[in-house]
Write an enzyme that holds these catalytic residues in place. Structure first.
Site, PDB file in Angstrom:
ATOM      1  N   ASN A 111       0.817  -1.218   0.000  1.00  0.00           N
ATOM      2  CA  ASN A 111       0.000   0.000   0.000  1.00  0.00           C
ATOM      3  C   ASN A 111       0.851   1.270   0.000  1.00  0.00           C
ATOM      4  O   ASN A 111       0.606   2.188  -0.792  1.00  0.00           O
ATOM      5  CB  ASN A 111      -0.953  -0.001   1.196  1.00  0.00           C
ATOM      6  CG  ASN A 111      -1.945  -1.138   1.123  1.00  0.00           C
ATOM      7  OD1 ASN A 111      -2.064  -1.797   0.078  1.00  0.00           O
ATOM      8  ND2 ASN A 111      -2.648  -1.404   2.205  1.00  0.00           N
ATOM      9  N   THR A 156     -14.576  38.098 -32.547  1.00  0.00           N
ATOM     10  CA  THR A 156     -15.433  37.657 -31.448  1.00  0.00           C
ATOM     11  C   THR A 156     -16.616  36.996 -32.142  1.00  0.00           C
ATOM     12  O   THR A 156     -17.019  37.429 -33.227  1.00  0.00           O
ATOM     13  CB  THR A 156     -15.919  38.826 -30.563  1.00  0.00           C
ATOM     14  OG1 THR A 156     -16.672  39.733 -31.370  1.00  0.00           O
ATOM     15  CG2 THR A 156     -14.745  39.570 -29.933  1.00  0.00           C
ATOM     16  N   HIS A 157     -17.133  35.935 -31.552  1.00  0.00           N
ATOM     17  CA  HIS A 157     -18.191  35.126 -32.187  1.00  0.00           C
ATOM     18  C   HIS A 157     -17.733  34.589 -33.545  1.00  0.00           C
ATOM     19  O   HIS A 157     -18.562  34.288 -34.400  1.00  0.00           O
ATOM     20  CB  HIS A 157     -19.488  35.928 -32.372  1.00  0.00           C
ATOM     21  CG  HIS A 157     -19.893  36.707 -31.163  1.00  0.00           C
ATOM     22  ND1 HIS A 157     -20.763  36.227 -30.208  1.00  0.00           N
ATOM     23  CD2 HIS A 157     -19.511  37.939 -30.731  1.00  0.00           C
ATOM     24  CE1 HIS A 157     -20.905  37.126 -29.245  1.00  0.00           C
ATOM     25  NE2 HIS A 157     -20.153  38.180 -29.536  1.00  0.00           N
ATOM     26  N   SER A 278      -4.975  12.787 -49.114  1.00  0.00           N
ATOM     27  CA  SER A 278      -6.129  11.907 -49.161  1.00  0.00           C
ATOM     28  C   SER A 278      -5.851  10.797 -50.151  1.00  0.00           C
ATOM     29  O   SER A 278      -5.163  10.998 -51.153  1.00  0.00           O
ATOM     30  CB  SER A 278      -7.365  12.693 -49.603  1.00  0.00           C
ATOM     31  OG  SER A 278      -8.320  11.823 -50.165  1.00  0.00           O
ATOM     32  N   LYS A 284      -6.002  17.261 -51.738  1.00  0.00           N
ATOM     33  CA  LYS A 284      -6.155  17.496 -50.304  1.00  0.00           C
ATOM     34  C   LYS A 284      -4.840  17.681 -49.557  1.00  0.00           C
ATOM     35  O   LYS A 284      -3.820  17.071 -49.865  1.00  0.00           O
ATOM     36  CB  LYS A 284      -6.895  16.311 -49.668  1.00  0.00           C
ATOM     37  CG  LYS A 284      -8.330  16.217 -50.094  1.00  0.00           C
ATOM     38  CD  LYS A 284      -9.198  17.197 -49.356  1.00  0.00           C
ATOM     39  CE  LYS A 284      -9.643  16.567 -48.050  1.00  0.00           C
ATOM     40  NZ  LYS A 284     -10.605  17.425 -47.374  1.00  0.00           N
ATOM     41  N   ASN A 286      -4.472  17.824 -45.422  1.00  0.00           N
ATOM     42  CA  ASN A 286      -5.264  17.808 -44.187  1.00  0.00           C
ATOM     43  C   ASN A 286      -4.411  18.033 -42.943  1.00  0.00           C
ATOM     44  O   ASN A 286      -3.316  17.490 -42.836  1.00  0.00           O
ATOM     45  CB  ASN A 286      -6.003  16.467 -44.058  1.00  0.00           C
ATOM     46  CG  ASN A 286      -6.993  16.255 -45.189  1.00  0.00           C
ATOM     47  OD1 ASN A 286      -7.614  17.203 -45.665  1.00  0.00           O
ATOM     48  ND2 ASN A 286      -7.110  15.021 -45.645  1.00  0.00           N
ATOM     49  N   GLU A 291      -5.831  18.238 -35.742  1.00  0.00           N
ATOM     50  CA  GLU A 291      -7.115  17.625 -35.378  1.00  0.00           C
ATOM     51  C   GLU A 291      -6.954  16.664 -34.210  1.00  0.00           C
ATOM     52  O   GLU A 291      -7.771  16.629 -33.284  1.00  0.00           O
ATOM     53  CB  GLU A 291      -7.706  16.893 -36.583  1.00  0.00           C
ATOM     54  CG  GLU A 291      -8.100  17.826 -37.718  1.00  0.00           C
ATOM     55  CD  GLU A 291      -8.424  17.051 -38.987  1.00  0.00           C
ATOM     56  OE1 GLU A 291      -9.600  16.763 -39.208  1.00  0.00           O
ATOM     57  OE2 GLU A 291      -7.488  16.722 -39.742  1.00  0.00           O
ATOM     58  N   TYR A 318      -6.667   1.896   2.231  1.00  0.00           N
ATOM     59  CA  TYR A 318      -6.545   1.355   0.882  1.00  0.00           C
ATOM     60  C   TYR A 318      -7.690   0.424   0.524  1.00  0.00           C
ATOM     61  O   TYR A 318      -8.139  -0.389   1.334  1.00  0.00           O
ATOM     62  CB  TYR A 318      -5.216   0.595   0.744  1.00  0.00           C
ATOM     63  CG  TYR A 318      -5.014  -0.007  -0.634  1.00  0.00           C
ATOM     64  CD1 TYR A 318      -4.458   0.747  -1.655  1.00  0.00           C
ATOM     65  CD2 TYR A 318      -5.408  -1.310  -0.910  1.00  0.00           C
ATOM     66  CE1 TYR A 318      -4.292   0.207  -2.924  1.00  0.00           C
ATOM     67  CE2 TYR A 318      -5.243  -1.859  -2.173  1.00  0.00           C
ATOM     68  CZ  TYR A 318      -4.685  -1.090  -3.176  1.00  0.00           C
ATOM     69  OH  TYR A 318      -4.526  -1.627  -4.420  1.00  0.00           O
TER      70      TYR A 318
HETATM   71  N1  ARG Z   1      -1.379  -3.421  -7.538  1.00  0.00           N
HETATM   72  C1  ARG Z   1      -1.858  -2.747  -6.384  1.00  0.00           C
HETATM   73  C2  ARG Z   1      -2.336  -1.336  -6.776  1.00  0.00           C
HETATM   74  O1  ARG Z   1      -2.017  -0.916  -7.824  1.00  0.00           O
HETATM   75  C3  ARG Z   1      -0.792  -2.635  -5.352  1.00  0.00           C
HETATM   76  C4  ARG Z   1      -1.278  -2.491  -3.957  1.00  0.00           C
HETATM   77  C5  ARG Z   1      -1.914  -3.735  -3.520  1.00  0.00           C
HETATM   78  N2  ARG Z   1      -2.246  -3.691  -2.155  1.00  0.00           N
HETATM   79  C6  ARG Z   1      -3.112  -4.560  -1.619  1.00  0.00           C
HETATM   80  N3  ARG Z   1      -3.383  -4.424  -0.360  1.00  0.00           N
HETATM   81  N4  ARG Z   1      -3.677  -5.485  -2.319  1.00  0.00           N
HETATM   82  O2  ARG Z   1      -3.045  -0.669  -6.061  1.00  0.00           O
END
Ligand code: ARG
Length: 461
Positions: A111, A156-157, A278, A284, A286, A291, A318
């Site tokens: 985590n 403008t516009h 094209s 053409k 383009n 775009e 988490y």
């Molecule tokens: N692959 C997980 C993620 O991207 C990593 C963390 C996983 N943690 C857990 N408690 N399962 O979040």
């Protein structure tokens, strides 16, 4: 056992679909360099704190360096069964160095590991974006300097409004991009705190030194709350918000290039390098790059929306939902990189047609405001009356089918007898732009000064 990481409690292998929905290795493998950086800093700190031996830390660092080398040369084999980048790296480390690899995860969880990796990634991206944005500003300011006095219609516009200069128009984007850079810089400041050492969510009982890992990874300080450290992704949201605004700016410039390039406007030309032909229509040319630059804002804004929806309502700390933070963010940042590079290239490539722009600037009675201002200044007319008189003069010109500066004095005097031939001095587009000397106005001398100021400032950055 069923799983190398948590096989102690598990007897069966995961269902195929469990593995499929759970695996993130397909996209988070690009966090490997950040993961390795983070692990090296963590191992080093563990050794300095006496939590693992110096010999183990050395083995770990050596093994991690080799893994990075394997990734660089493309020989590293990522495995879906190992779920994510963190477990892929750790598993390979075990193969390479044996028992010491198992000590790396002391006082750490995936985590805080993933939160750290992702922050490092986004921070690297932000630094790259800043450089790319500076290059776009440079290209714009260089063109602006050359075309400080090139007259074009201001709209403008999308209706002809008042003449401006091409340089002035380009410098408007330099200002917008300066604010974009400011937003990224601001996001980076808040982003730059280190979650490592938050562990799973509550911190750890080991005597770790979070300041040391934070510093080793270039963070300003450790995050102050372990729950916060593993559960927020606001740094990515803020970066995506800045990216969205930036992409909105670029989509407007891209749209203008598309319009300017039409034969109907004919204001600018792009060379073969930035256009396509094209397969059926031989005539053409383009503006595909413009775009696509205009379109990419869709996925960038969507990434912000996607992550905001993933995070809303998530209880601390988490949850696996947060694994969904990465793919769209990676895509958005990669898309922005493409847009910035394509825009810098196109701006450099862009060749304006000054005669066409100038002629267009004179059409549509674009100096009518100058005429009204003249009536105010010379005849001391209240602006509202001047506006009315000028409207009548425009109507007379329209009826005659001529531009304002071609309308005979007698016709003007029929509407307002006090008008003298001196009025013609303000009716040309050149004099119109020259007169706009107010701070931030389009007068060529202003524009030249601003363009040079920007070029100096950009050089110093
Ligand atoms: N692959 C997980 C993620 O991207 C990593 C963390 C996983 N943690 C857990 N408690 N399962 O979040």
């Amino acid at each position: 056992s069923a799983n190398a990481m948590w096989g102690g409690r598990f007897q069966m292998s995961p269902a195929e679909i469990m593995q499929e929905i759970n695996a993130s290795i397909g996209f988070d493998k690009r966090l490997a360099p950040q993961d390795i950086r983070g692990s090296k800093a963590h191992a080093q700190m563990l050794a300095e704190a006496g939590i693992i031996t110096k010999a183990d830390a050395r083995e770990i660092a050596k093994g991690l360096d080799q893994i990075q080398a394997e990734i660089d040369t493309g020989t590293f084999e990522f495995s879906v069964a190992l779920e994510d980048v963190h477990m892929n790296v750790e598993s390979r480390l075990k193969t390479l160095i044996g028992a010491a690899a198992g000590r790396l995860h002391t006082a750490r969880s995936r985590n805080d590991q993933v939160a750290t990796d992702f922050r490092l990634y986004v921070r690297d991206a932000v630094d790259g974006i800043d450089e790319a944005l500076e290059r776009v500003q440079q290209a714009l300011a260089e063109k602006a300097e050359v075309h400080a006095a090139t007259v074009m219609p201001g709209f403008t516009h999308l209706q002809p409004a008042q003449p401006v200069t091409f340089g002035h128009h380009l410098l408007a984007y330099v200002e917008m991009i300066a604010r974009d850079r400011g937003r990224f810089a601001d996001a980076r400041k808040r982003l730059n705190e280190c979650p490592l050492g938050s562990a799973a969510l509550a911190g750890t009982s080991f005597p770790i030194d979070r300041k040391k890992t934070a510093e080793a990874l270039g963070f300003d300080r450790p995050m102050a709350n372990s729950l916060d450290g593993v559960s927020d992704r606001d740094f990515a949201l803020e970066t995506l918000a800045a990216a969205t605004i930036t992409a909105v700016h670029f989509s407007r410039l891209a749209e203008e290039i598309v319009i300017w390039m039409t034969p109907q406007f004919g204001f600018v030309k792009l060379s073969d390098r930035f256009t396509t032909g094209s397969s059926i229509m031989p005539q053409k040319r383009n503006p595909d790059a413009a775009e696509l630059a205009r379109a990419k804002v869709g996925r960038i804004a969507a990434a912000f929306q996607s992550l905001a929806m993933v995070m809303k309502g998530l209880p601390l700390a988490y949850s696996k939902d947060m694994q969904e933070d990465k793919e769209t963010t990676f895509d958005a940042l990669a898309s922005l990189r493409l847009v910035m590079a394509a825009m810098a290239g196109m701006i450099g490539d862009l060749e304006p047609a000054p005669e066409v722009m100038r002629a267009a600037a004179g059409r549509g009675y674009s100096t009518a405001t100058d005429l009204a201002d003249w009536l105010v200044r010379e005849l001391k007319m209240p602006f509202r009356d001047a506006h009315h008189v000028t409207g009548a003069i425009v109507k007379a010109a329209e009826t005659k089918g001529v531009d304002l500066d071609k309308l005979p004095l007698a016709d003007m005097q029929a509407i307002e007898p006090k008008i003298t031939k001196a009025v013609f001095s303000v009716l040309s587009v050149e004099n119109s732009v020259k007169s706009r000397t107010s701070y931030g106005g389009t007068a060529p001398q202003n524009v030249l000064k601003m363009a040079r100021q920007w070029l100096r400032r950009l050089e110093k950055d």
